[in-house]
Design a protein around this motif. Structure first.
Motif, PDB file in Angstrom:
ATOM      1  N   VAL A 196      -4.602 -13.035   5.744  1.00  0.00           N
ATOM      2  CA  VAL A 196      -5.212 -14.207   4.471  1.00  0.00           C
ATOM      3  C   VAL A 196      -6.631 -14.258   4.324  1.00  0.00           C
ATOM      4  N   LEU A 197      -6.731 -13.826   2.926  1.00  0.00           N
ATOM      5  CA  LEU A 197      -8.436 -13.666   3.090  1.00  0.00           C
ATOM      6  C   LEU A 197      -8.129 -14.624   1.671  1.00  0.00           C
ATOM      7  N   HIS A 198      -9.185 -15.284   1.542  1.00  0.00           N
ATOM      8  CA  HIS A 198     -10.205 -15.895   1.276  1.00  0.00           C
ATOM      9  C   HIS A 198     -10.720 -15.863  -0.423  1.00  0.00           C
ATOM     10  N   CYS A 199     -10.148 -16.632  -0.595  1.00  0.00           N
ATOM     11  CA  CYS A 199     -11.178 -16.264  -2.477  1.00  0.00           C
ATOM     12  C   CYS A 199     -11.635 -16.986  -3.295  1.00  0.00           C
ATOM     13  N   VAL A 200     -11.938 -16.261  -4.166  1.00  0.00           N
ATOM     14  CA  VAL A 200     -12.331 -17.594  -5.251  1.00  0.00           C
ATOM     15  C   VAL A 200     -12.841 -17.348  -6.865  1.00  0.00           C
ATOM     16  N   VAL A 201     -12.257 -18.256  -8.177  1.00  0.00           N
ATOM     17  CA  VAL A 201     -11.853 -17.225  -9.064  1.00  0.00           C
ATOM     18  C   VAL A 201     -12.688 -19.252  -9.969  1.00  0.00           C
ATOM     19  N   SER A 202     -12.814 -18.143 -11.082  1.00  0.00           N
ATOM     20  CA  SER A 202     -13.798 -19.372 -12.113  1.00  0.00           C
ATOM     21  C   SER A 202     -13.174 -18.596 -13.660  1.00  0.00           C
ATOM     22  N   ALA A 203     -14.261 -18.990 -14.073  1.00  0.00           N
ATOM     23  CA  ALA A 203     -13.235 -18.979 -15.648  1.00  0.00           C
ATOM     24  C   ALA A 203     -13.086 -17.288 -16.023  1.00  0.00           C
ATOM     25  N   SER A 204     -14.254 -16.781 -15.813  1.00  0.00           N
ATOM     26  CA  SER A 204     -14.378 -15.080 -15.860  1.00  0.00           C
ATOM     27  C   SER A 204     -14.305 -13.992 -14.506  1.00  0.00           C
ATOM     28  N   ALA A 205     -14.057 -14.514 -13.751  1.00  0.00           N
ATOM     29  CA  ALA A 205     -14.193 -13.255 -12.270  1.00  0.00           C
ATOM     30  C   ALA A 205     -13.166 -13.727 -11.243  1.00  0.00           C
ATOM     31  N   ALA A 207     -12.237 -13.515  -6.867  1.00  0.00           N
ATOM     32  CA  ALA A 207     -13.651 -12.277  -6.163  1.00  0.00           C
ATOM     33  C   ALA A 207     -12.611 -12.511  -4.684  1.00  0.00           C
ATOM     34  N   VAL A 208     -12.194 -11.368  -3.825  1.00  0.00           N
ATOM     35  CA  VAL A 208     -11.612 -11.850  -2.979  1.00  0.00           C
ATOM     36  C   VAL A 208     -12.731 -11.494  -2.135  1.00  0.00           C
ATOM     37  N   GLY A 209     -12.542 -12.595  -0.982  1.00  0.00           N
ATOM     38  CA  GLY A 209     -13.402 -13.284  -0.165  1.00  0.00           C
ATOM     39  C   GLY A 209     -14.572 -12.066   1.107  1.00  0.00           C
ATOM     40  N   ALA A 210     -13.660 -10.901   1.041  1.00  0.00           N
ATOM     41  CA  ALA A 210     -14.444 -10.188   2.103  1.00  0.00           C
ATOM     42  C   ALA A 210     -15.828  -9.343   1.406  1.00  0.00           C
ATOM     43  N   ALA A 211     -15.897  -9.793   0.292  1.00  0.00           N
ATOM     44  CA  ALA A 211     -16.725  -8.811  -0.787  1.00  0.00           C
ATOM     45  C   ALA A 211     -17.683  -9.736  -0.786  1.00  0.00           C
ATOM     46  N   HIS A 212     -18.218 -10.753   0.430  1.00  0.00           N
ATOM     47  CA  HIS A 212     -19.515 -10.964   0.441  1.00  0.00           C
ATOM     48  C   HIS A 212     -20.146 -11.818  -0.159  1.00  0.00           C
ATOM     49  N   ASP A 213     -20.819 -11.269  -0.803  1.00  0.00           N
ATOM     50  CA  ASP A 213     -21.968 -12.848  -1.981  1.00  0.00           C
ATOM     51  C   ASP A 213     -21.729 -12.472  -3.265  1.00  0.00           C
ATOM     52  N   HIS A 214     -20.209 -11.114  -3.518  1.00  0.00           N
ATOM     53  CA  HIS A 214     -19.577 -11.495  -5.080  1.00  0.00           C
ATOM     54  C   HIS A 214     -19.089 -12.827  -5.318  1.00  0.00           C
ATOM     55  N   HIS A 224     -14.928 -23.869 -10.666  1.00  0.00           N
ATOM     56  CA  HIS A 224     -13.959 -22.590 -10.034  1.00  0.00           C
ATOM     57  C   HIS A 224     -13.450 -23.135  -9.031  1.00  0.00           C
ATOM     58  N   ALA A 225     -12.046 -22.004  -8.328  1.00  0.00           N
ATOM     59  CA  ALA A 225     -11.162 -23.068  -7.589  1.00  0.00           C
ATOM     60  C   ALA A 225     -10.727 -21.829  -6.335  1.00  0.00           C
ATOM     61  N   TYR A 226     -11.031 -22.205  -5.354  1.00  0.00           N
ATOM     62  CA  TYR A 226     -10.781 -21.378  -4.373  1.00  0.00           C
ATOM     63  C   TYR A 226      -9.169 -21.438  -3.810  1.00  0.00           C
ATOM     64  N   CYS A 227      -8.480 -20.883  -3.316  1.00  0.00           N
ATOM     65  CA  CYS A 227      -7.116 -19.952  -3.553  1.00  0.00           C
ATOM     66  C   CYS A 227      -7.182 -19.205  -2.039  1.00  0.00           C
ATOM     67  N   SER A 228      -6.003 -18.719  -2.073  1.00  0.00           N
ATOM     68  CA  SER A 228      -5.865 -17.430  -0.732  1.00  0.00           C
ATOM     69  C   SER A 228      -4.628 -16.026  -1.156  1.00  0.00           C
ATOM     70  N   LEU A 229      -5.057 -15.481  -0.623  1.00  0.00           N
ATOM     71  CA  LEU A 229      -4.140 -14.482  -0.770  1.00  0.00           C
ATOM     72  C   LEU A 229      -3.929 -13.501   0.426  1.00  0.00           C
ATOM     73  N   SER A 230      -2.581 -12.908   0.787  1.00  0.00           N
ATOM     74  CA  SER A 230      -1.696 -12.339   1.636  1.00  0.00           C
ATOM     75  C   SER A 230      -1.387 -10.850   1.194  1.00  0.00           C
ATOM     76  N   VAL A 231      -1.753  -9.923   2.117  1.00  0.00           N
ATOM     77  CA  VAL A 231      -1.299  -8.541   1.815  1.00  0.00           C
ATOM     78  C   VAL A 231       0.071  -7.873   2.893  1.00  0.00           C
ATOM     79  N   VAL A 232       0.760  -7.685   1.715  1.00  0.00           N
ATOM     80  CA  VAL A 232       2.821  -7.631   2.497  1.00  0.00           C
ATOM     81  C   VAL A 232       2.725  -6.176   1.865  1.00  0.00           C
ATOM     82  N   PRO A 233       2.178  -5.097   2.798  1.00  0.00           N
ATOM     83  CA  PRO A 233       3.316  -3.772   2.145  1.00  0.00           C
ATOM     84  C   PRO A 233       4.854  -3.762   2.573  1.00  0.00           C
ATOM     85  N   ASN A 234       5.299  -2.973   1.652  1.00  0.00           N
ATOM     86  CA  ASN A 234       6.844  -2.635   2.145  1.00  0.00           C
ATOM     87  C   ASN A 234       7.086  -1.723   2.372  1.00  0.00           C
TER      88      ASN A 234
END
Length: 275
Positions: A196-205, A207-214, A224-234
């Protein structure tokens, strides 16, 4: 021993983080100071005094007090040498062997105190959370949305300092749009199955959490809002018509989903799904 814990976060429990309870109790002998830097924190030569840049929305909490199990995410590991941290032990999520995120308490076995009576009886935190740090007399918990290197400049007022910070954020985001996408792509490639990667989304961008200060650049541009992302290979993919995998997103505001989908399409061949 005084500690400074510096990262991105808020003064509310983050229920997405595990392990750890939603609330915890401060052990006797430890004082927790909760501070925020909503305009970002400036460090470096001739930067304003760090304590003048911080707000204290809560009073300090001593032993036996029950508090939310706070969470800090990494902002990068480039600040340890700053002279303003002299005399303190700096703890940064994801740096120096620390986990990312850092929680006040990571107890899942019932070993840490949960009541004032237990704290009064001398119970301590054997977990690897911040309350388990050795000889932690004072914990300065600093939740900042970004950390900047100070550029020598004279500000006539607090308003002009805020305006400079906002202009700097906008310029960085516009100039580094491609770098932000590259950082997102690297974060997705490095993610393990089901992570699970923690992300942030604004009105214009976005960014995935591991992108450090981006993510801080995006968070600084208004709502802005915080959200989460899971990577699931097929793993059962048998032909080119099947998706290579899925990016499963939660808590993305409906009016930001098109932006998020467009950014992820530039970063990954996986299909995007919102939940």
């Amino acid at each position: 021993m005084p500690y400074i814990l510096l990262g991105r976060g808020s003064l509310e429990a983050d229920t997405r983080c595990t392990p750890g309870p939603e609330e915890t109790v401060i052990p006797r002998g430890t004082t927790l100071h909760c501070l925020t830097a909503e305009q970002g924190l400036f460090l470096g030569l001739d930067a304003p005094d760090i304590w003048d840049q911080l707000a204290a929305p809560w009073p300090s909490f001593g032993g036996g007090i029950r508090v939310p199990n706070l969470t800090l995410y990494g902002l990068g590991d480039v600040w340890e040498g700053d002279a303003q941290f002299d005399g303190y032990t700096l703890v940064e999520p994801g740096s120096g062997g620390r986990p990312d995120p850092v929680l006040l308490c990571t107890d899942t076995l019932g070993a840490c105190p949960t009541t004032q009576e237990e704290a009064d009886a001398g119970a301590t935190h054997p977990c690897d959370g911040a309350l388990g740090l050795p000889h932690a007399d004072d914990l300065y918990w600093i939740a900042a949305f970004a950390v900047f290197t100070w550029v020598e400049r004279t500000f006539a007022s607090e308003g002009s300092l805020q305006a400079f910070a906002e202009d700097t954020l906008r310029g960085l985001l516009q100039a580094d749009r491609q770098a932000l996408t590259a950082a997102n792509r690297d974060a997705l490639r490095a993610a393990g199955r089901g992570r699970v990667l923690h992300c942030v989304v604004s009105a214009s961008a976005f960014a995935v959490g591991a992108a450090h200060d981006h993510p801080a650049f995006a968070a600084g541009l208004g709502d802005h809002a915080y959200c989460s992302l899971s990577v699931v290979p097929n793993d059962s993919r048998r032909d080119r018509g099947s998706p290579e995998g899925w990016l499963l997103l939660e808590d993305v505001p409906p009016n930001r989903r098109r932006l998020v989908a467009a950014e992820l399409a530039r970063c990954s061949p996986y299909q995007v799904r919102f939940r």
